[in-house]
Design a protein around this motif. Sequence first.
Motif, PDB file in Angstrom:
ATOM      1  N   LYS A 263       0.825  -1.210   0.000  1.00  0.00           N
ATOM      2  CA  LYS A 263       0.000   0.000   0.000  1.00  0.00           C
ATOM      3  C   LYS A 263       0.858   1.258   0.000  1.00  0.00           C
ATOM      4  N   ASN A 264       2.150   1.078  -0.183  1.00  0.00           N
ATOM      5  CA  ASN A 264       3.077   2.209  -0.136  1.00  0.00           C
ATOM      6  C   ASN A 264       3.326   2.725  -1.548  1.00  0.00           C
ATOM      7  N   PRO A 265       2.939   3.962  -1.847  1.00  0.00           N
ATOM      8  CA  PRO A 265       3.109   4.496  -3.211  1.00  0.00           C
ATOM      9  C   PRO A 265       4.569   4.616  -3.638  1.00  0.00           C
ATOM     10  N   ASP A 266       5.499   4.589  -2.681  1.00  0.00           N
ATOM     11  CA  ASP A 266       6.916   4.641  -3.032  1.00  0.00           C
ATOM     12  C   ASP A 266       7.457   3.273  -3.443  1.00  0.00           C
ATOM     13  N   TYR A 267       6.681   2.207  -3.150  1.00  0.00           N
ATOM     14  CA  TYR A 267       7.180   0.851  -3.367  1.00  0.00           C
ATOM     15  C   TYR A 267       6.483   0.094  -4.497  1.00  0.00           C
ATOM     16  N   VAL A 268       5.277   0.475  -4.848  1.00  0.00           N
ATOM     17  CA  VAL A 268       4.537  -0.201  -5.924  1.00  0.00           C
ATOM     18  C   VAL A 268       3.846   0.866  -6.786  1.00  0.00           C
ATOM     19  N   ASN A 269       3.598   0.587  -8.052  1.00  0.00           N
ATOM     20  CA  ASN A 269       3.559  -0.706  -8.696  1.00  0.00           C
ATOM     21  C   ASN A 269       4.459  -0.640  -9.926  1.00  0.00           C
ATOM     22  N   GLY A 270       5.721  -1.043  -9.764  1.00  0.00           N
ATOM     23  CA  GLY A 270       6.744  -0.839 -10.772  1.00  0.00           C
ATOM     24  C   GLY A 270       6.365  -1.332 -12.158  1.00  0.00           C
ATOM     25  N   GLY A 271       6.382  -0.420 -13.129  1.00  0.00           N
ATOM     26  CA  GLY A 271       6.088  -0.768 -14.504  1.00  0.00           C
ATOM     27  C   GLY A 271       4.622  -0.930 -14.818  1.00  0.00           C
ATOM     28  N   LEU A 272       3.755  -0.755 -13.821  1.00  0.00           N
ATOM     29  CA  LEU A 272       2.333  -1.047 -14.019  1.00  0.00           C
ATOM     30  C   LEU A 272       1.417   0.108 -13.652  1.00  0.00           C
ATOM     31  N   GLY A 273       1.844   1.000 -12.756  1.00  0.00           N
ATOM     32  CA  GLY A 273       0.981   2.109 -12.368  1.00  0.00           C
ATOM     33  C   GLY A 273       1.201   2.492 -10.929  1.00  0.00           C
ATOM     34  N   ASP A 274       0.169   3.089 -10.318  1.00  0.00           N
ATOM     35  CA  ASP A 274       0.266   3.453  -8.910  1.00  0.00           C
ATOM     36  C   ASP A 274      -0.299   2.325  -8.049  1.00  0.00           C
ATOM     37  N   VAL A 275      -0.449   2.576  -6.766  1.00  0.00           N
ATOM     38  CA  VAL A 275      -0.951   1.541  -5.846  1.00  0.00           C
ATOM     39  C   VAL A 275      -2.298   1.007  -6.307  1.00  0.00           C
ATOM     40  N   SER A 276      -3.165   1.871  -6.784  1.00  0.00           N
ATOM     41  CA  SER A 276      -4.504   1.424  -7.180  1.00  0.00           C
ATOM     42  C   SER A 276      -4.466   0.426  -8.327  1.00  0.00           C
ATOM     43  N   SER A 277      -3.391   0.442  -9.104  1.00  0.00           N
ATOM     44  CA  SER A 277      -3.329  -0.440 -10.273  1.00  0.00           C
ATOM     45  C   SER A 277      -3.189  -1.905  -9.906  1.00  0.00           C
ATOM     46  N   ILE A 278      -2.782  -2.212  -8.670  1.00  0.00           N
ATOM     47  CA  ILE A 278      -2.589  -3.621  -8.331  1.00  0.00           C
ATOM     48  C   ILE A 278      -3.918  -4.371  -8.295  1.00  0.00           C
TER      49      ILE A 278
END
Length: 449
Positions: A263-278
């Motif tokens: 849920k950390n915007p600094d850690y995800v979502n590499g190459g895919l978007g922001d946290v909501s994209s997961i």
Amino acid sequence: MSFKNHRRVLVPLAAASIVGLALTGCTGDTAAGDKENTDCADYEAYGTFDDNPEVTIGGTIVDVEADRLIESWADFQTCTGIDIAYQGTKEFEAQIAVLAEAGNAPDIGIVAQPGLLARLADGGWLKPAPESVEANTDEFWSEDWKAYGTHDDVFYAAPLMASVKGFVWYSPAEFEENGYEIPATLDELTDLTEKIAADGDHKPWCVGLASGDATGWPGTDWVEDYVLRQAGPEVYDQWVTHEIPFNDPQIVAAFDAVGDIIKNPDYVNGGLGDVSSIVSTDFQPAGHPILDGECSLHHQATFYEGLFPEGTEVGPEGDVYAFLLPSLEADGEKAVTGAGEFPVAFNEGEAIDAVRTYMSSDTWANIRVKLGGTISANSGVDPENASSDILKQGIEILADPETTFRFDGSDLMPAAVGSDSFWKGIIAWVSGDSTQETVDNIESSWPQG
């Protein structure tokens, strides 16, 4: 668990369909081959069926795993004369109870959840396993694994394939180039995550929780891994059996530890978007950004190696490799979660029994493992048949008496929780609900009595 899309043409399993609930997604059968040129010595015990009876099988196994499953019984079909028709769909587990109630279930259904097996048994739809299947199970599996296919003292299914969860996939080349080291503790994993984020080239983690009707399950795997490592196996057991409530402080702590990452915007979502994209990212390709240098870490099971694009080299010097999510302490016990499938029967017959017996044998397990992409807890499996170092490692972990193994928690919980409120709760939590609100809502859904 694995839920993957498939490209095959569809053929309905049931004579009658239920609107909106017919099995769709993938299908396959292997026509009888050349018996004269097939070594049938390993299949003589299953008999010969001159009338070529058809046995239908349904499950969530699709895509390349379905192709391999179908191939695993090719010689069996040739030698016995039994035609096996397999059909897979990501919605199988959501549909199967309705299909069973309407009399439209396949002969055999491959279910990945002991909780769902119990629900189907309580509905009166399952047939007990024949003695030949139980004999194989007693010979090749531990009592714990046999118990997962048992409900109310009735044995319904032998285990099939297995997976070890809690692996973290990464790029060996990136780790070498940047001086990253495999973490030995959860704190070191946090330090590694922070370092990758600070380097600034990309987000450390790539995550995908979407899986059709099963959306959310990859998030439950995260929580289960942290409960086992932080709180220990006894608390884990109490949690999945509801001896402690779902909103126990130890479970809250596990959610919060996972949330510190996904849920950390600094850690995800590499190459895919922001946290909501997961939430909207399908879990199958979610780890692929590792190959493009757009993320560094991806949490998934042993089976995930089969979801990388064709030609991806898996190994310590390959395109991708994986390490186990570490323990709290560097010298802590090896504690892992895992899962498996269980072929339950909705119909009876000699051909159905023959298929179930074959699929519970060490013969089948070695053939399927050798085809690649999976492992088995069958003690008759030769680890050298595994298609990669990771899968060989998975077989050895399952066989190691020093390993603390726990079955996937959501799969053990009642279906109303494990495959409903827990999955949905993960999505609501990632989308903004607090941890306490999430665990309280899931606790309130636990069946009473």
